[in-house]
Scaffold this motif. Structure first.
Motif, PDB file in Angstrom:
ATOM      1  N   VAL A 343       0.879  -1.076  -0.063  1.00 19.81           N
ATOM      2  CA  VAL A 343      -0.011   0.078   0.091  1.00 19.81           C
ATOM      3  C   VAL A 343       0.922   1.414   0.003  1.00 19.81           C
ATOM      4  CG1 VAL A 343      -1.843   1.375   1.100  1.00 19.81           C
ATOM      5  CG2 VAL A 343      -1.969  -1.310   1.069  1.00 19.81           C
ATOM      6  N   LEU A 344       1.607   1.321   1.086  1.00 19.98           N
ATOM      7  CA  LEU A 344       2.419   2.719   1.232  1.00 19.98           C
ATOM      8  C   LEU A 344       3.566   2.525   0.388  1.00 19.98           C
ATOM      9  CD1 LEU A 344       2.031   2.516   4.983  1.00 19.98           C
ATOM     10  CD2 LEU A 344       1.387   4.456   3.878  1.00 19.98           C
ATOM     11  N   GLY A 345       4.160   1.639   0.257  1.00 22.09           N
ATOM     12  CA  GLY A 345       5.329   1.466  -0.821  1.00 22.09           C
ATOM     13  C   GLY A 345       5.024   1.423  -2.325  1.00 22.09           C
ATOM     14  N   ASN A 346       3.986   0.809  -2.707  1.00 22.28           N
ATOM     15  CA  ASN A 346       3.271   0.684  -3.820  1.00 22.28           C
ATOM     16  C   ASN A 346       3.049   1.813  -4.306  1.00 22.28           C
ATOM     17  OD1 ASN A 346       2.407  -0.641  -6.039  1.00 22.28           O
ATOM     18  ND2 ASN A 346       0.419  -0.992  -5.205  1.00 22.28           N
ATOM     19  N   PHE A 347       2.398   2.613  -3.580  1.00 14.45           N
ATOM     20  CA  PHE A 347       1.700   4.065  -4.013  1.00 14.45           C
ATOM     21  C   PHE A 347       2.918   4.951  -4.494  1.00 14.45           C
ATOM     22  CE2 PHE A 347       0.553   8.322  -3.673  1.00 14.45           C
ATOM     23  CZ  PHE A 347      -0.672   8.384  -4.508  1.00 14.45           C
ATOM     24  N   ALA A 348       4.140   4.809  -3.521  1.00 14.81           N
ATOM     25  CA  ALA A 348       5.162   5.609  -3.926  1.00 14.81           C
ATOM     26  C   ALA A 348       5.817   5.295  -4.925  1.00 14.81           C
ATOM     27  CB  ALA A 348       6.081   5.720  -2.530  1.00 14.81           C
ATOM     28  N   LEU A 349       5.767   3.916  -5.160  1.00 13.60           N
ATOM     29  CA  LEU A 349       6.625   3.492  -6.583  1.00 13.60           C
ATOM     30  C   LEU A 349       5.833   3.962  -7.495  1.00 13.60           C
ATOM     31  CD1 LEU A 349       8.520   1.324  -8.034  1.00 13.60           C
ATOM     32  CD2 LEU A 349       6.736  -0.216  -7.728  1.00 13.60           C
ATOM     33  N   LEU A 350       4.396   3.792  -7.872  1.00  9.81           N
ATOM     34  CA  LEU A 350       3.766   4.006  -8.832  1.00  9.81           C
ATOM     35  C   LEU A 350       3.527   5.619  -9.023  1.00  9.81           C
ATOM     36  CD1 LEU A 350       0.349   1.637  -8.282  1.00  9.81           C
ATOM     37  CD2 LEU A 350       2.563   1.222  -9.476  1.00  9.81           C
ATOM     38  N   ALA A 351       3.716   6.264  -7.972  1.00  6.83           N
ATOM     39  CA  ALA A 351       3.628   7.728  -8.188  1.00  6.83           C
ATOM     40  C   ALA A 351       4.898   8.416  -8.411  1.00  6.83           C
ATOM     41  CB  ALA A 351       2.619   8.311  -6.979  1.00  6.83           C
ATOM     42  N   ALA A 396       4.918  -3.711  -8.149  1.00  4.12           N
ATOM     43  CA  ALA A 396       3.925  -2.699  -8.548  1.00  4.12           C
ATOM     44  C   ALA A 396       2.557  -3.457  -8.371  1.00  4.12           C
ATOM     45  CB  ALA A 396       4.288  -2.165 -10.067  1.00  4.12           C
ATOM     46  N   ALA A 397       1.437  -2.934  -7.994  1.00  2.94           N
ATOM     47  CA  ALA A 397       0.139  -3.637  -8.004  1.00  2.94           C
ATOM     48  C   ALA A 397      -0.938  -2.627  -8.089  1.00  2.94           C
ATOM     49  CB  ALA A 397       0.054  -4.408  -6.515  1.00  2.94           C
ATOM     50  N   SER A 398      -2.128  -2.944  -8.836  1.00  2.00           N
ATOM     51  CA  SER A 398      -3.102  -2.068  -8.997  1.00  2.00           C
ATOM     52  C   SER A 398      -4.175  -2.310  -7.757  1.00  2.00           C
ATOM     53  CB  SER A 398      -3.959  -2.652 -10.462  1.00  2.00           C
ATOM     54  OG  SER A 398      -4.269  -3.805 -10.061  1.00  2.00           O
ATOM     55  N   GLY A 399      -5.185  -1.770  -7.724  1.00  2.00           N
ATOM     56  CA  GLY A 399      -6.257  -1.683  -6.725  1.00  2.00           C
ATOM     57  C   GLY A 399      -6.598  -3.079  -6.685  1.00  2.00           C
ATOM     58  N   ALA A 400      -6.525  -3.931  -7.589  1.00  2.00           N
ATOM     59  CA  ALA A 400      -7.235  -5.346  -7.520  1.00  2.00           C
ATOM     60  C   ALA A 400      -6.369  -6.160  -6.269  1.00  2.00           C
ATOM     61  CB  ALA A 400      -6.958  -6.375  -8.789  1.00  2.00           C
ATOM     62  N   TYR A 401      -5.152  -5.932  -6.167  1.00  2.00           N
ATOM     63  CA  TYR A 401      -4.593  -6.737  -5.148  1.00  2.00           C
ATOM     64  C   TYR A 401      -4.962  -6.552  -3.855  1.00  2.00           C
ATOM     65  CZ  TYR A 401      -0.661  -8.395  -2.129  1.00  2.00           C
ATOM     66  OH  TYR A 401      -0.242  -8.909  -1.099  1.00  2.00           O
ATOM     67  N   ILE A 402      -4.858  -4.920  -3.635  1.00  2.00           N
ATOM     68  CA  ILE A 402      -5.443  -4.436  -2.321  1.00  2.00           C
ATOM     69  C   ILE A 402      -6.754  -4.720  -1.983  1.00  2.00           C
ATOM     70  CG2 ILE A 402      -5.830  -2.203  -1.032  1.00  2.00           C
ATOM     71  CD1 ILE A 402      -3.573  -1.026  -2.934  1.00  2.00           C
ATOM     72  N   ASP A 403      -7.579  -4.899  -2.830  1.00  2.00           N
ATOM     73  CA  ASP A 403      -9.091  -5.579  -2.778  1.00  2.00           C
ATOM     74  C   ASP A 403      -8.987  -6.797  -2.426  1.00  2.00           C
ATOM     75  OD1 ASP A 403     -11.939  -5.134  -2.821  1.00  2.00           O
ATOM     76  OD2 ASP A 403     -11.983  -5.900  -4.915  1.00  2.00           O
ATOM     77  N   ARG A 404      -8.361  -7.684  -3.110  1.00  3.73           N
ATOM     78  CA  ARG A 404      -8.447  -9.227  -2.934  1.00  3.73           C
ATOM     79  C   ARG A 404      -7.728  -9.480  -1.262  1.00  3.73           C
ATOM     80  NH1 ARG A 404      -5.417 -10.501  -6.944  1.00  3.73           N
ATOM     81  NH2 ARG A 404      -3.755 -10.797  -6.266  1.00  3.73           N
ATOM     82  N   MET A 405      -6.807  -8.851  -0.935  1.00  2.00           N
ATOM     83  CA  MET A 405      -6.116  -8.979   0.377  1.00  2.00           C
ATOM     84  C   MET A 405      -6.525  -8.135   1.554  1.00  2.00           C
ATOM     85  SD  MET A 405      -4.363 -11.421  -0.558  1.00  2.00           S
ATOM     86  CE  MET A 405      -3.771 -11.883   0.966  1.00  2.00           C
ATOM     87  N   LEU A 430      -2.676   4.185 -11.973  1.00  2.00           N
ATOM     88  CA  LEU A 430      -1.203   4.297 -11.682  1.00  2.00           C
ATOM     89  C   LEU A 430      -0.470   3.319 -12.104  1.00  2.00           C
ATOM     90  CD1 LEU A 430      -1.479   6.356  -8.081  1.00  2.00           C
ATOM     91  CD2 LEU A 430      -0.738   7.308 -10.661  1.00  2.00           C
ATOM     92  N   TYR A 431      -0.919   2.181 -11.966  1.00  2.00           N
ATOM     93  CA  TYR A 431      -0.387   0.983 -12.205  1.00  2.00           C
ATOM     94  C   TYR A 431       0.093   0.738 -13.582  1.00  2.00           C
ATOM     95  CZ  TYR A 431       0.244  -4.216 -12.925  1.00  2.00           C
ATOM     96  OH  TYR A 431       0.717  -5.364 -13.162  1.00  2.00           O
ATOM     97  N   TRP A 432      -1.056   1.017 -14.446  1.00  2.00           N
ATOM     98  CA  TRP A 432      -0.578   0.612 -16.134  1.00  2.00           C
ATOM     99  C   TRP A 432      -0.089   1.943 -16.480  1.00  2.00           C
ATOM    100  CZ3 TRP A 432      -1.172  -3.733 -17.805  1.00  2.00           C
ATOM    101  CH2 TRP A 432      -2.090  -4.484 -17.269  1.00  2.00           C
ATOM    102  N   ASN A 433       0.021   3.137 -15.704  1.00  2.00           N
ATOM    103  CA  ASN A 433       0.806   4.407 -16.302  1.00  2.00           C
ATOM    104  C   ASN A 433       2.213   3.983 -16.059  1.00  2.00           C
ATOM    105  OD1 ASN A 433       1.174   7.125 -17.030  1.00  2.00           O
ATOM    106  ND2 ASN A 433       1.817   7.414 -14.919  1.00  2.00           N
ATOM    107  N   PHE A 434       2.507   3.386 -14.756  1.00  2.00           N
ATOM    108  CA  PHE A 434       3.812   2.935 -14.386  1.00  2.00           C
ATOM    109  C   PHE A 434       4.546   1.762 -15.531  1.00  2.00           C
ATOM    110  CE2 PHE A 434       6.605  -0.030 -12.403  1.00  2.00           C
ATOM    111  CZ  PHE A 434       7.384   0.609 -11.661  1.00  2.00           C
ATOM    112  N   LEU A 435       3.771   1.001 -15.750  1.00  2.00           N
ATOM    113  CA  LEU A 435       4.206  -0.033 -16.852  1.00  2.00           C
ATOM    114  C   LEU A 435       4.439   0.926 -18.057  1.00  2.00           C
ATOM    115  CD1 LEU A 435       1.951  -3.183 -16.027  1.00  2.00           C
ATOM    116  CD2 LEU A 435       4.474  -2.775 -15.413  1.00  2.00           C
ATOM    117  N   ILE A 436       3.567   1.692 -18.542  1.00  2.00           N
ATOM    118  CA  ILE A 436       3.785   2.280 -19.754  1.00  2.00           C
ATOM    119  C   ILE A 436       5.183   3.423 -19.786  1.00  2.00           C
ATOM    120  CG2 ILE A 436       2.957   4.347 -21.372  1.00  2.00           C
ATOM    121  CD1 ILE A 436       0.136   3.209 -20.463  1.00  2.00           C
TER     122      ILE A 436
END
Ligand code: SF4
Length: 489
Positions: A343-351, A396-405, A430-436
């Motif tokens: 959550v906290l690290g993933n957001f910082a990575l994606l942003a 990196a993960a999208s909201g789906a991971y956070i929703d699942r867990m 942000l997830y797909w934007n990061f991959l792009i």
């Protein structure tokens, strides 16, 4: 023993972290006097004459005691290591720096293991440590026929699952005194004091370990990646603050967990996952820190440069997962590894938040955070700022991971299932934007083959929509003032 203001303020540590360290020191000094009859020269924070720095207090102590040599334990931070090396010249007596016995793998042993390797993977190091220590070994083979049971450890917590009540420690008179001192001296530091419940003595730390092994270890493996908004501790160990402070020893901690497995008190997936954290991950990140500092901290493989959003301090965001993780952090100086990483690290990575700012935040806010453990975990694991030395792919993960867990998404202002538009979960764009944005660098990474195959099938219009949505969201973040001190929200 000396309490120095410089160590309390070189970053503005969470108030509970200061209480933990200072109360732990005061209890330890009392135990040394009472139980071992030792003479302890103790300089408290507010003693008149306290110079406020390690160096100043060392020189004063040498003048008081006129020793024929000075013996110190190697420190946990490069900053203090450099300070210590300068002592060799400043002192007129010999300086001896000894290995830190809070670790099972001395720095020299790790350096030999790392020599000549292009990649320093934890899994390889961990297997060597299993053989070296003998934990969970059946002769030359790992117990249960596998080294790693991680794939069994990703269960979602059922909504009606009752988690055991966690053992916390009511502050005694010494701790209450330190809490008052910290509240008065460091009012602007991040975090709340009221819920302080960390062990501050060896006896309390042993109780915490016993409680974890008996009440929590059996289910620790299954649910170690789960998150629940109103249950911050779940089945997690809560022993890292005591372990990193020196109140527990890594070997006794692993022995206690292995004994639970051998007597049938905890399943192998849980015990292996726990022991891997201690003799694998903990020793590995510490070894890597010392092997690669000081250059390690300066890398920025993904050229991330955005300022840390203010909500990391205030928790003021409509994203329920981030608000919840910041709330737990503020109240307890704790968040568990998936909250920190995904959550906290993933957001910082994606942003694309500047690594140094994210690292400073993690170092401030957690009771167990010292630079040897915080920096590799954040720089290498969460932000991939080392370009893959530590982690084989960015986490990196999208909201789906956070929703699942977790159960965060049900109470969020955003829709985790929406793919586009202002109401869609920001993690998705942000997830797909990061991959792009990092396609040229990451698309050949075998562990990212699947998302890049999905990206390849996206239309140009969809890619443009993702980039526009992510851009709008990032522009709305606003920036924290560059040198703003953390404030008590
Ligand atoms: Fe977090 Fe997105 Fe879920 Fe909201 S919808 S809690 S922002 S993952």
């Amino acid at each position: 023993m000396v309490e120095v203001a410089e160590e309390a303020t070189y970053v503005r540590h969470h108030k509970q972290k200061l209480v933990l360290v200072l109360s732990g020191m005061r209890h330890f000094a009392a135990d040394l006097r009472r139980e071992r009859g030792a003479r302890v020269d103790y300089v408290s924070l507010e003693d008149p004459g306290n110079t406020g720095s390690f160096t100043g207090e060392l020189l004063r102590a040498v003048a008081r005691h006129r020793p024929d040599r000075v013996v110190v334990t190697e420190p946990g931070e490069w900053r203090v290591w450099e300070m210590m090396r300068a002592w060799g010249e400043a002192l007129e007596v010999p300086l001896e720096i000894r290995d830190d016995t809070r670790f099972l793998c001395p720095r020299s042993v790790f350096a030999r293991w790392a020599e000549g390797r292009a990649e320093l993977r934890m899994e390889t190091f961990y297997r060597a440590m299993r053989r070296r220590t003998g934990f969970l070994m059946e002769g030359r083979e790992p117990a249960g026929g596998r080294w790693n049971f991680d794939r069994d450890n990703r269960r979602r917590l059922p909504a009606d699952h009752a988690v055991p009540r966690r053992l916390r420690f009511a502050p005694d008179a010494v701790t209450r005194g330190v809490m008052a001192l910290v509240a008065r001296r460091f009012p602007d530091h991040f975090g709340e004091l009221e819920a302080f419940g960390w062990p501050v003595t060896r006896a309390e730390a042993l109780d915490a370990l016993r409680h974890f092994v008996e009440a929590c270890l059996p289910a620790f493996g299954d649910y170690q990646d789960a998150m629940r908004a109103d249950t911050p501790f779940l089945y997690h160990g809560l022993i890292a603050p005591a372990l990193n402070l020196g109140l527990l020893d890594p070997e006794e901690v692993c022995r206690a967990a292995e004994a639970a497995y051998r007597r049938g008190g905890a399943p192998l997936n849980a015990v292996e996952g726990f022991i891997r954290q201690i003799i694998g991950w903990r020793e590995y990140v510490r070894g890597l820190y010392w092997a690669r500092m000081p250059d390690y901290a300066g890398t920025n493989a993904l050229s991330a440069g955005r300022d840390l959003p203010w909500f990391y301090w205030s928790g003021e965001t409509d994203m329920a997962c981030l608000a919840g993780c910041v709330r737990d952090t503020r109240v307890h100086a704790h968040a568990h590894h998936i909250q920190r990483l995904m959550v906290l690290g993933n957001f910082a990575l994606l942003a694309g938040i500047a690594p140094a700012q994210v690292e400073a935040w993690f170092l401030v806010v957690y009771a167990d955070a010292y630079e040897w453990v915080e920096l590799p975990n954040v720089h290498g694991m969460a932000l991939w700022a080392d370009g893959g030395l530590l982690g084989s792919k960015p986490y990196a993960a999208s909201g789906a991971y956070i929703d699942r867990m977790s159960d965060y998404c049900g109470d969020c202002a955003y829709d985790v299932r929406a793919r586009a538009g202002p109401g869609a979960c920001p993690f998705n764009a942000l997830y797909w934007n990061f991959l792009i944005a990092h396609e040229a660098r990451l698309r050949h990474n075998p562990r990212l083959a699947m998302p890049y195959r999905t990206l390849a099938r996206m239309s140009a219009a969809r890619r443009a929509e993702i980039t526009a949505d992510a851009g709008r969201f990032l522009a709305s973040l606003g920036n924290a003032p560059a040198a703003a001190p953390p404030r008590a929200p």
